[in-house]
Enzyme design. Sequence first.
Site, short mmCIF file in Angstrom:
data_model
loop_
_atom_site.label_atom_id
_atom_site.label_comp_id
_atom_site.label_asym_id
_atom_site.label_seq_id
_atom_site.Cartn_x
_atom_site.Cartn_y
_atom_site.Cartn_z
N VAL A 53 79.70 64.90 -2.41
CA VAL A 53 80.50 65.54 -1.23
C VAL A 53 80.47 64.85 -0.06
O VAL A 53 79.49 64.01 0.27
CB VAL A 53 79.92 66.95 -0.91
CG1 VAL A 53 80.65 67.70 0.36
CG2 VAL A 53 79.82 67.97 -2.04
N GLU B 139 69.90 64.03 -13.73
CA GLU B 139 68.96 63.20 -13.22
C GLU B 139 69.06 63.02 -11.75
O GLU B 139 70.25 63.07 -11.29
CB GLU B 139 68.96 61.85 -13.78
CG GLU B 139 68.08 61.53 -15.07
CD GLU B 139 68.65 60.74 -16.10
OE1 GLU B 139 69.83 60.00 -15.60
OE2 GLU B 139 68.36 60.66 -17.21
N ASN C 22 65.81 63.11 -3.22
CA ASN C 22 66.97 63.76 -2.80
C ASN C 22 66.82 65.26 -2.73
O ASN C 22 67.35 66.19 -3.59
CB ASN C 22 68.00 63.18 -3.83
CG ASN C 22 69.46 63.58 -3.03
OD1 ASN C 22 69.36 64.78 -2.33
ND2 ASN C 22 70.31 63.01 -3.88
N TYR D 17 70.21 72.02 -7.19
CA TYR D 17 70.30 72.31 -8.61
C TYR D 17 69.24 73.37 -8.98
O TYR D 17 69.38 74.30 -10.05
CB TYR D 17 69.45 71.00 -9.31
CG TYR D 17 70.67 69.79 -9.00
CD1 TYR D 17 72.01 69.94 -9.03
CD2 TYR D 17 70.21 68.39 -8.78
CE1 TYR D 17 73.14 68.95 -8.95
CE2 TYR D 17 71.18 67.83 -8.50
CZ TYR D 17 72.54 67.63 -8.59
OH TYR D 17 73.53 66.60 -8.35
C1 LIG Z 1 73.44 66.92 -2.54
C2 LIG Z 1 75.07 67.54 -2.31
C3 LIG Z 1 75.93 67.25 -3.35
C4 LIG Z 1 75.01 68.80 -1.90
O1 LIG Z 1 76.41 69.31 -1.62
P1 LIG Z 1 76.73 70.43 -0.58
O2 LIG Z 1 78.17 70.87 -0.57
O3 LIG Z 1 76.28 69.63 0.80
O4 LIG Z 1 75.81 71.54 -0.97
P2 LIG Z 1 76.22 72.98 -0.82
O5 LIG Z 1 76.37 73.42 0.52
O6 LIG Z 1 76.78 73.59 -1.83
O7 LIG Z 1 74.68 73.49 -0.64
C5 LIG Z 1 74.00 74.63 -1.79
C6 LIG Z 1 72.58 74.69 -1.68
O8 LIG Z 1 72.06 73.41 -2.13
C7 LIG Z 1 70.88 73.20 -1.21
N1 LIG Z 1 71.31 72.09 -0.21
C8 LIG Z 1 72.14 71.19 -0.25
N2 LIG Z 1 72.04 70.37 0.87
C9 LIG Z 1 70.87 70.42 1.17
C10 LIG Z 1 70.04 69.86 2.14
N3 LIG Z 1 70.52 68.71 2.69
N4 LIG Z 1 68.94 70.15 2.51
C11 LIG Z 1 68.31 71.25 1.93
N5 LIG Z 1 69.10 72.20 0.86
C12 LIG Z 1 70.23 71.61 0.56
C13 LIG Z 1 70.79 74.44 -0.14
O9 LIG Z 1 69.78 75.58 -1.14
C14 LIG Z 1 72.25 75.12 -0.26
O10 LIG Z 1 72.27 76.31 -0.07
P3 LIG Z 1 72.51 76.87 1.50
O11 LIG Z 1 73.36 75.91 2.27
O12 LIG Z 1 72.98 78.18 1.27
O13 LIG Z 1 71.15 76.80 2.08
C15 LIG Z 1 75.72 66.48 -1.20
O14 LIG Z 1 74.64 66.46 0.07
C16 LIG Z 1 75.92 65.27 -1.57
O15 LIG Z 1 76.86 65.02 -1.90
N6 LIG Z 1 74.84 64.20 -1.32
C17 LIG Z 1 74.94 62.81 -1.49
C18 LIG Z 1 75.30 62.56 -3.16
C19 LIG Z 1 74.14 63.17 -3.94
O16 LIG Z 1 73.13 63.16 -3.52
N7 LIG Z 1 74.40 63.70 -4.93
C20 LIG Z 1 73.59 64.28 -5.79
C21 LIG Z 1 72.87 63.23 -6.98
S1 LIG Z 1 72.00 63.76 -8.16
#
Ligand SMILES: CC(C)(COP(=O)(O)OP(=O)(O)OC[C@H]1O[C@@H](n2cnc3c(N)ncnc32)[C@H](O)[C@@H]1OP(=O)(O)O)[C@@H](O)C(=O)NCCC(=O)NCCS
Length: 169
Positions: A82, A114, A119, A126
């Site tokens: 994202v 994985e 992270n 997940y």
């Molecule tokens: C990890 C990632 C995909 C999360 O996407 P996102 O759209 O921000 O996540 P969402 O808004 O759908 O969050 C869903 C839930 O995930 C958890 N979550 C997501 N980001 C979080 C954070 N930074 N810290 C803690 N919990 C988090 C929470 O439980 C959240 O629910 P809530 O908002 O109701 O508390 C995004 O931060 C990203 O792209 N990071 C960089 C790439 C990456 O790390 N990808 C995964 C590699 S395996």
Amino acid sequence: MATLPVFPAPARPVWRQLAPGDLAYVAALEAQVHAAPWSLGNFRDALAAGYVTRVAECDGRIVVYGVLMLAPGEAQILNVSVVPEMRRQGLGRALVHQFIADARRADAEQCFLEVRVSNGGAIALYENAGFTRIARRTGYYPPMEPGATREDALVMRLALSPLRPTAPV
Ligand SMILES: CC(C)(COP(=O)(O)OP(=O)(O)OC[C@H]1O[C@@H](n2cnc3c(N)ncnc32)[C@H](O)[C@@H]1OP(=O)(O)O)[C@@H](O)C(=O)NCCC(=O)NCCS
């Protein structure tokens, strides 16, 4: 009476598959999002291999993308990303749940992924989707910064219950 300010409604994400014309843009996003990014060639190979790809656009701009690999009986989430300015709005969750639905439709019995042990945000995402930690791969990921040590990966798994056919009435 005071006039209340009118704010534009937030753009709704429009979901679709990754297209060949997106590759350069998504590879550029990927370089901003990940310490060890996929290359444009990796995304091209994913398309050529027939992997499930999903992107969502807001206001005509890709803000989330991901890749799912399907194999007989199982699935593996390979990429979930994202853009930084659109995080914590449910897009990552929406993408993961779409991939889980894709895996179920393909009769996968389990789904793996994985993730870097550091992270925490992704691990929370997940685990909220039902994945559990099943293994740890030592030194699996390249370092986050030059000179740092390699990082372990958590392997996570989700058991997928088969879709139940609707009972006849
Ligand atoms: C990890 C990632 C995909 C999360 O996407 P996102 O759209 O921000 O996540 P969402 O808004 O759908 O969050 C869903 C839930 O995930 C958890 N979550 C997501 N980001 C979080 C954070 N930074 N810290 C803690 N919990 C988090 C929470 O439980 C959240 O629910 P809530 O908002 O109701 O508390 C995004 O931060 C990203 O792209 N990071 C960089 C790439 C990456 O790390 N990808 C995964 C590699 S395996």
